[in-house]
Design a protein around this motif. Sequence first.
Motif: not given
Length: 453
Positions: A241-242, A245, A249, A309, A316, A426, A429-430, A433
């Motif tokens: 997942r990271f 991301f 991004s 985070r 973002c 993004a 996802l952050a 992640a």
Amino acid sequence: MHAPAPPPANRGLSWLAIIRIGLVQASIGAMVMLITTVLNRLMVVEYALAGAIPAALVGWHYAVQLGRPLWGHGSDKGGSRSLWIAGGIVVLGLGAIMAVQATVMIQQEFTLAMVIAVLGYTLIGVGVGASGTSALALLASGVAPERRAAAAAVTWIMMVAGIVVSAITVGALLQPFSPERLLSVASGLLITCIAITCIAVYRIEPRSGAVLAFAETAKSDPPPDFKEALREILHEKAARRFTLFIFVSMMAFNMQDLILEPFAGLIFGMTPGQSTQLGGMQSGGVLVGMIVAGIGGSAFAGRLPFELRHWIVFGCLGSALALACLAIAAQVGPGWPIAVNVFVLGFCNGLFAVAAIGAMMGLAGAGEKTREGVRMGVWGAAQAIAFGLGGMLGGGGLDVARRAIAHDPSAFQIVFAIEAGLFVLAAWLAVRATARGLAPARAIIERDEEVFA
């Protein structure tokens, strides 16, 4: 008798060591500036080549960086990241001087020049990947958790500073332009950057040897082979997942690079000088955002709402909002506060970029066996490919939209809307992640189902 005082807490790499690694990033930025801006302009303007030729060469150097995980794994096993950093810079310098030589001879011996250029840009990709990945891995393994945001800010700011200073210096020294002067100035820049890097990394690892025992990610077992390391990363939900991301991004981050100045000229009627100043406003915003995230992420580390985070999500979503405003500006035209809009976009870009690098450092040692180098390599490869695709999606998407719609404001609106959507994705996802507060990396793996359910 008094009990002996406890030894001072190990806080990892000193600020001086972090600045020294920042000098490496500045040198990389300065050398890459030469091939992505100076040579790009010379090929298109002075030598009247199609813009697709330098674009393809730059894209190729990004594609070569798919090898970053392999080079990162090599620095994990090699026992000395300094050698990988210095060796990568030398390879980068060799590739850059080959690219300069190919540009100079491109009108007389086009085929031979293209062969040399492809080889040169290949070496540039290898050099950037090997040195950059190893430098970030050294930071990840040696920076105390509370300093990660600030360390990311320092290294990125120094990289931007290296680009700016070298661009101004090279631009001044190239007047009046001649092929001989280009070779001389480029050689001087490359030799200077190689020397700065070698001095910066000299004995940096022995001095931080204790840091590796301090780091959350320290592992006593020898690193696994490359296939096993890659398999471990791909099987971790957090790492996958990271990586996604980083890809999304950074693709959004790079989309506006090729369209912002055309936007200023076509929609707002700005001259080349004015559009260049607008680009400077964006760069200024990026620097301010980096500084704010670096200071804030360290001073308020672990305190809501200042976890890394949250900085990423703020950056973002702020970038998405600024891009939505640019989409409106495409219809409004002159009269819109475009300079403020672009500065805010840069500021939010800087916020999320520094926080993302800080998060990357925190997650770099998340594996039970894998080390920082291979993980930084995976994320560096995702970033490189995203940068290349972002530029193509921005510039190419605008061309397609302009031809299909035949209305410039609407075409820019579409591209800005796509970019804003990528930033929103993004941000989501952050959240998925990164663990709350970026807890110690191994704890993230142990609590994988709980955190990412």
